[in-house]
Structure formats: C-alpha cells, structure tokens
Enzyme design. Structure first.
Site, mmCIF file in Angstrom:
data_model
loop_
_atom_site.group_PDB
_atom_site.id
_atom_site.type_symbol
_atom_site.label_atom_id
_atom_site.label_comp_id
_atom_site.label_asym_id
_atom_site.label_seq_id
_atom_site.Cartn_x
_atom_site.Cartn_y
_atom_site.Cartn_z
ATOM 1 N N TYR A 142 9.609 -5.999 4.835
ATOM 2 C CA TYR A 142 9.576 -4.578 5.139
ATOM 3 C C TYR A 142 10.973 -4.038 5.464
ATOM 4 O O TYR A 142 11.211 -2.830 5.345
ATOM 5 C CB TYR A 142 8.641 -4.300 6.319
ATOM 6 C CG TYR A 142 7.173 -4.480 5.997
ATOM 7 C CD1 TYR A 142 6.751 -5.050 4.795
ATOM 8 C CD2 TYR A 142 6.198 -4.088 6.890
ATOM 9 C CE1 TYR A 142 5.417 -5.213 4.506
ATOM 10 C CE2 TYR A 142 4.845 -4.248 6.609
ATOM 11 C CZ TYR A 142 4.471 -4.817 5.418
ATOM 12 O OH TYR A 142 3.135 -4.988 5.138
ATOM 13 N N LYS A 187 3.689 -19.903 4.867
ATOM 14 C CA LYS A 187 3.450 -20.378 3.495
ATOM 15 C C LYS A 187 4.579 -21.341 3.147
ATOM 16 O O LYS A 187 5.300 -21.181 2.163
ATOM 17 C CB LYS A 187 3.390 -19.183 2.531
ATOM 18 C CG LYS A 187 2.855 -19.527 1.143
ATOM 19 C CD LYS A 187 1.408 -20.000 1.148
ATOM 20 C CE LYS A 187 0.915 -20.214 -0.288
ATOM 21 N NZ LYS A 187 -0.407 -20.856 -0.335
ATOM 22 N N ASP A 219 -3.106 -18.402 3.349
ATOM 23 C CA ASP A 219 -4.363 -18.276 2.612
ATOM 24 C C ASP A 219 -5.494 -19.001 3.331
ATOM 25 O O ASP A 219 -6.626 -18.516 3.400
ATOM 26 C CB ASP A 219 -4.210 -18.759 1.168
ATOM 27 C CG ASP A 219 -3.407 -20.037 1.036
ATOM 28 O OD1 ASP A 219 -2.901 -20.543 2.063
ATOM 29 O OD2 ASP A 219 -3.261 -20.531 -0.099
ATOM 30 N N ASP A 243 0.660 -8.167 8.883
ATOM 31 C CA ASP A 243 0.074 -6.879 8.546
ATOM 32 C C ASP A 243 -1.293 -7.078 7.898
ATOM 33 O O ASP A 243 -2.285 -6.416 8.248
ATOM 34 C CB ASP A 243 1.017 -6.134 7.596
ATOM 35 C CG ASP A 243 0.638 -4.676 7.403
ATOM 36 O OD1 ASP A 243 -0.334 -4.215 8.037
ATOM 37 O OD2 ASP A 243 1.308 -3.986 6.611
ATOM 38 N N ASP A 247 -5.274 -6.681 9.906
ATOM 39 C CA ASP A 247 -6.285 -5.762 9.392
ATOM 40 C C ASP A 247 -7.564 -6.511 9.041
ATOM 41 O O ASP A 247 -8.675 -6.000 9.254
ATOM 42 C CB ASP A 247 -5.763 -5.014 8.166
ATOM 43 C CG ASP A 247 -4.888 -3.829 8.550
ATOM 44 O OD1 ASP A 247 -4.729 -3.584 9.757
ATOM 45 O OD2 ASP A 247 -4.359 -3.156 7.648
#
Length: 353
Positions: A142, A187, A219, A243, A247
């Site tokens: 970001y 990851k 994942d 992020d 959610d």
C-alpha cells in the site's frame, strides 16, 4: 480526565454513526466526571468535494491537537467507478495512517451469543470465537513504490526489520494479556518479504517464552479462520494480508456493523468501525452504530479507563438482548429501530446504569 477528541465523520453513513459515538462518549464522560472537547474535521470524499484533498492539512492539525481520533468511514461510488480519478477518498485514510505513524491496527473478532444464528458459519464453529487480528498498517504494497501504464503495473511489497519488530512487539504484548498464543501469518514459501517477517519473528520468539508462537501461510490462515476460528488468539500479519483477513474475520460475528478497531503508533491513536461508508444507506437511518459505539469503548480502554469501556460493552449487549437492533441483525418480527434509536437507547442505558 480531560479529553480532546478529533471527530472525522467522513462519507456515506459516517456522519450518522459518528453522532451515536459522540453521544455515547459524552454520556460516559458525564457519568464518570470526565471533561471532553470535540473538534470536527473533514476527510475522504467530503474533503475532496470541499477543498480538493481527502486529508487536508487542517484535519491533520486537528488530529495532532487531539488525545484521540474518533473516525467513521470514507468512500464514494463516484470515485470507485472512475478508474481515471487522480484523487480518491481512500488516499485520505492512507495519508492519515502515514502522517500519524499508525503502524498497528487492532481488530478484535468476537461473537455475540444472541447473534450466533446470524453468522454464515455453523453455530458449533463460531460459538466462543474470540481473537484479535493485528495488522501492520504503514508498510507493504500500500505504501511501496508503484508504477502504472497501459501495459504494465506493479506495487512493491517492501518491509524493513524495524517495521516488523515493532508490530511483532505489539502482537506479543496482546498475547501476553490474553491466552498467550500468537500466530504469525505470512507467505514465506513464495515471498522474500514474508521470509524476512518469519526470520525476525523466529528470532524474537525466545524473548517471549510464555507465549506459544506458531506460523501459518496466509492461504491456510484464511481456511483455518472458517474451519476453526476458535484456534486463534492473536494473529499478526503484514498490511495487504491483514486487510483481507480482517474483513474475512469480521463476518464471523454475523455483521460487519458489530466490530470496532483501533489504530495506534507514533502519534494520536484512531478508533473506528471496521466497515466502510455504505453509501447506498446514506440518510436512510438504517446503519448499525454498534461498531462505532464499541470503538468508543476501545478508546476508553486505551487510556486504561476499563470501567467506562465495560459499561459501554454492557450497554451494547443489553441492547442486543432487548432486540433493540438495526434491520440487518433484527430478529424476525422484531420492532424496527433506526441508527438514531439504537444510539439513543444505549445512551439512556448508560445514564440510568
């Protein structure tokens, strides 16, 4: 205690839920003998429309003046549907995080017994789920170097050791205060940035011998949150993964309108609901104010005013038990309550407690 609070209502349903948060904070301050002063400031699409900036300098100065920021939401479809827009409401949110040094986003995920049936997951999976997602907020893709033309684009996912260390210390501090279990999500089998995260976490883990530290690919973490949400106590991860995962976690409770968050770091802390601006509901008086109200509870708890925070949580639970709820979580056949009515009920509860 004297409080100086910057209030940033923002866009969409933001002003409607912001009023409920301010009213609840005022009621608590009156009950416990605190003084509170508010200053309002613009941001998001509102800031763009008024001064051409989603986080104007005057808003930044107001945030610096304050002890805490009570923020609501930013976002507007006229920007979402315009890929050529050079200035967007969400840029204001990123600017606020960067300028205030808000590197740690804390999102509690918990279920409410009377709303278990609203969760998209089976009751036996979500009942008793209670964990915290801690998301690094000022690094990664970001904020990394970007490039975009008609044929090629990239975002750079850059992290430094100090950035990783400071967010891990926040996560370990929370784990020590809870069930002493920290899951580091990365990851590392694919990304170099994740390998640095894992290396730093492995080096720091011995400093916290009372905390069980485990590692999970993002994942796998996403699947585990659905299959076994009670597994988690404290989860920490980088900006982009955080992020998405926060959610995902937010819907476990049955409504995004139930969960608050805090963003802390170098300067003024910010307290906000995790949901967006929901522009389609603007002005309809149907938005759930509970996440905004619970963010006020987190604000008081941040300043170690636990009794004040506990009363807000008690009032919220009482409103749910009394079926004083906005439409998306109301029981079948229940009375209709709007945003204002739910907020007013909770304020009355606090005053009469």
């Amino acid at each position: 205690m004297d409080f100086k609070i910057a209030v940033l209502p923002g866009d969409g349903i933001g002003p409607e839920i912001s009023r409920q948060g301010v009213d609840v904070m005022s009621a608590i301050c009156e009950k416990f003998g605190h003084n509170v002063e508010y200053k309002y400031a613009i941001c998001g699409a509102d800031g763009i429309d008024k001064v051409g900036d989603p986080f104007p300098e005057e808003t930044y100065e107001t945030c610096l003046w304050a002890d805490a920021v009570l923020f609501s939401a930013v976002g507007d479809p006229k920007f979402d549907n315009n890929p050529n827009a050079k200035v967007r409401p969400e840029q204001g949110l990123l600017a606020m995080r960067k300028k205030l040094g808000l590197f740690a986003n804390i999102r509690p995920v918990e279920t409410f017994q009377c709303l278990i049936h609203k969760s998209p997951l089976r009751a036996e999976l979500v009942e008793g789920a209670d964990f915290i997602c801690i998301r690094e907020l000022t690094g990664g893709m970001y904020f990394g170097e970007k490039y975009e033309d008609n044929d090629r684009a990239y975002d750079t996912n850059a992290y430094t050791r100090p950035e990783i260390e400071r967010i891990l210390r926040v996560a370990y501090d929370y784990a020590l205060r809870r069930r002493k279990h920290l899951t580091v999500v990365d990851k590392a089998n694919v990304l170099a940035s994740s390998r640095l995260w894992r290396k730093v976490a492995q080096e720091m883990a011995p400093e916290y011998p009372d905390v069980i530290t485990d590692f999970m690919y993002v994942d796998n973490a996403a699947m585990r949150m659905i299959q076994e949400p009670r597994f988690f106590d404290v989860m920490v991860t980088e900006n982009t993964f955080g992020d998405i995962l926060t959610d995902e976690g937010s819907v476990i409770s049955g409504s995004m309108g139930l969960l608050p968050s805090a963003s802390t770091g170098e300067k003024t802390p910010v307290f906000e609901p995790i949901h967006g601006s929901w522009p389609q509901a603007k002005g309809l008086n149907i938005a759930n104010p509970l996440a905004q109200i619970l963010s006020v509870a987190m604000l008081f708890e941040y300043f170690n005013l636990t009794e004040e925070g506990a009363l807000i949580r008690k009032a919220v639970n009482a409103s749910l038990d009394a079926n004083v709820r906005t439409p998306e979580i109301q029981v079948e056949g229940g009375a209709k309550y709007g945003t204002d009515a739910v907020g007013a009920w909770i304020v009355d509860y606090i005053k009469n407690a």
